[in-house]
Design a protein around this motif. Structure first.
Motif, PDB file in Angstrom:
ATOM      1  N   GLU A 230       0.829  -1.208   0.000  1.00 22.77           N
ATOM      2  CA  GLU A 230       0.000   0.000   0.000  1.00 22.77           C
ATOM      3  C   GLU A 230       0.862   1.256   0.000  1.00 22.77           C
ATOM      4  OE1 GLU A 230      -3.636   2.032   2.606  1.00 22.77           O
ATOM      5  OE2 GLU A 230      -2.835   0.057   3.143  1.00 22.77           O
ATOM      6  N   GLU A 231       1.991   1.214   0.714  1.00 23.61           N
ATOM      7  CA  GLU A 231       2.883   2.370   0.759  1.00 23.61           C
ATOM      8  C   GLU A 231       3.532   2.620  -0.595  1.00 23.61           C
ATOM      9  OE1 GLU A 231       7.037   3.736   2.945  1.00 23.61           O
ATOM     10  OE2 GLU A 231       5.834   2.125   3.793  1.00 23.61           O
ATOM     11  N   VAL A 232       3.902   1.558  -1.272  1.00 27.05           N
ATOM     12  CA  VAL A 232       4.596   1.691  -2.554  1.00 27.05           C
ATOM     13  C   VAL A 232       3.646   2.103  -3.669  1.00 27.05           C
ATOM     14  CG1 VAL A 232       5.791   0.387  -4.361  1.00 27.05           C
ATOM     15  CG2 VAL A 232       6.474   0.121  -1.977  1.00 27.05           C
ATOM     16  N   PHE A 233       2.491   1.439  -3.757  1.00 23.56           N
ATOM     17  CA  PHE A 233       1.578   1.663  -4.879  1.00 23.56           C
ATOM     18  C   PHE A 233       0.436   2.626  -4.560  1.00 23.56           C
ATOM     19  CE2 PHE A 233       3.429  -2.529  -5.836  1.00 23.56           C
ATOM     20  CZ  PHE A 233       3.875  -2.298  -7.130  1.00 23.56           C
ATOM     21  N   ASN A 234       0.350   3.051  -3.292  1.00 27.48           N
ATOM     22  CA  ASN A 234      -0.730   3.953  -2.877  1.00 27.48           C
ATOM     23  C   ASN A 234      -2.110   3.358  -3.140  1.00 27.48           C
ATOM     24  OD1 ASN A 234       0.833   6.157  -1.887  1.00 27.48           O
ATOM     25  ND2 ASN A 234       1.315   6.709  -3.997  1.00 27.48           N
ATOM     26  N   ARG A 235      -2.217   2.072  -2.985  1.00 24.99           N
ATOM     27  CA  ARG A 235      -3.514   1.404  -3.083  1.00 24.99           C
ATOM     28  C   ARG A 235      -3.473   0.142  -2.234  1.00 24.99           C
ATOM     29  NH1 ARG A 235      -1.379   0.095  -8.378  1.00 24.99           N
ATOM     30  NH2 ARG A 235      -1.029  -2.156  -8.597  1.00 24.99           N
TER      31      ARG A 235
END
Length: 311
Positions: A230-235
């Motif tokens: 979630e932190e890397v892809f913002n999802r």
């Protein structure tokens, strides 16, 4: 332990200030077709240095100090261009509303927009990568399965801006229960791993979690794979979207998004109007004194909490 560290934002900030200052010098060079004198440069740097602070704030609101993955690189030019268009509009208002600096750049602002856009884009795509690649990356082990595991591994390993690199990965579905624990421990020590990103929600992982606890005393850090994803892809990972997730997050999501945009709008409006307001304030004070000679600040007693008087 975080994938993106504070040093990245600080480095980007310092680089942006250097780029904006360099763009100003190049603007004068292009505009007058001659090396700008120190007096000419300083006469422009004084007002522009005030604008730099506001422009950096616009960059921050636009998300240019957050992490950007390879998947977002295609959007980076439009984000920078939109931010610079806003900055140019702020500059126009600044120079024409405040004639104090005795310069009203017209063509210069257009030239500056073109130069600064190109240099900021070049810095974000090439310059920052060179700086971040010079910093050593931490060895990490990825323990998960499925499409999300492959996406995360390819993204992190393919982008040198992250401070970690997955030197090894274990697919949960391809390892037997008997070999699982030993496989993890062996790879941790063989690959000199200091960070383990693991899917703690997988049913196959839960029985061995107590055994992995001992690795903490060897200086090994653990992160939940879904949080890293979630932190890397913002999802949020699709595999995590179950009824419990919606019950826990849906009621708060809209409020947080609204709060973010409201806060961003407040900061933009406040930053834009702060300087003109400060310039008008002395004239307001003078008008009050000339009109009735009264006090500048008006105070009165009011009832506050618990019926207590406040001034």
């Amino acid at each position: 332990m975080h994938i993106t560290k504070k040093r990245e934002s600080l480095l980007l900030f310092v680089g942006d200030i250097a780029i904006l200052t360099t763009s100003l010098w190049l603007m004068l060079l292009v505009r007058y077709l001659a090396l700008p004198s120190m007096d000419l440069f300083m006469s422009h740097l004084e007002p522009f240095s005030i604008l730099f602070g506001v422009w950096i704030l616009v960059f921050f609101i636009a998300g240019l100090y957050e992490k950007h993955t390879l998947l977002l690189k295609s959007k980076l030019p439009s984000v920078i261009l939109n931010a610079q268009l806003v900055n140019t509009a702020i500059a126009v208002f600044f120079f024409y509303a405040i004639p104090y600096f005795a310069i009203t750049p017209k063509t210069n602002l257009f030239v500056y927009l073109v130069i600064s856009f190109g240099l900021v884009l070049l810095w974000r795509n090439i310059g920052s990568r060179l700086f971040f690649s010079a910093v050593g990356r931490e060895n990490a082990l990825l323990i998960a399965s499925g499409k999300e595991m492959r996406e995360l591994k390819n993204e992190v390993n393919g982008n040198e801006r992250y401070s970690v690199k997955f030197v090894s990965a274990i697919d949960i579905q391809e390892v037997t229960d008997d070999d699982f624990q030993n496989e993890i421990v062996n790879r941790v020590y063989a690959e000199d791993v200091s960070l383990v990103v693991i899917d703690i929600h997988d049913e196959k992982i839960k029985p061995i979690l107590p055994h992995l606890y001992n690795l903490i005393f060897s200086g090994i850090h653990f992160l939940d794979m879904h949080k890293v994803y979630e932190e890397v892809f913002n999802r949020v990972p699709i595999s995590l979207l179950q009824y419990s997730w919606f019950l826990d997050n849906l009621s708060h999501g809209q409020q947080s998004i609204y709060g973010f945009f409201k806060r961003a709008m407040d900061m933009v409006i406040a930053a834009t109007l702060a300087i003109p307001s400060l310039c008008i304030a002395p004239f307001v004070v003078l008008a009050i004194k000339l009109d009735d000679g009264g006090k500048i600040y008006f105070t009165q007693k009011r009832l506050g909490k618990d019926n207590e008087e406040v001034r």
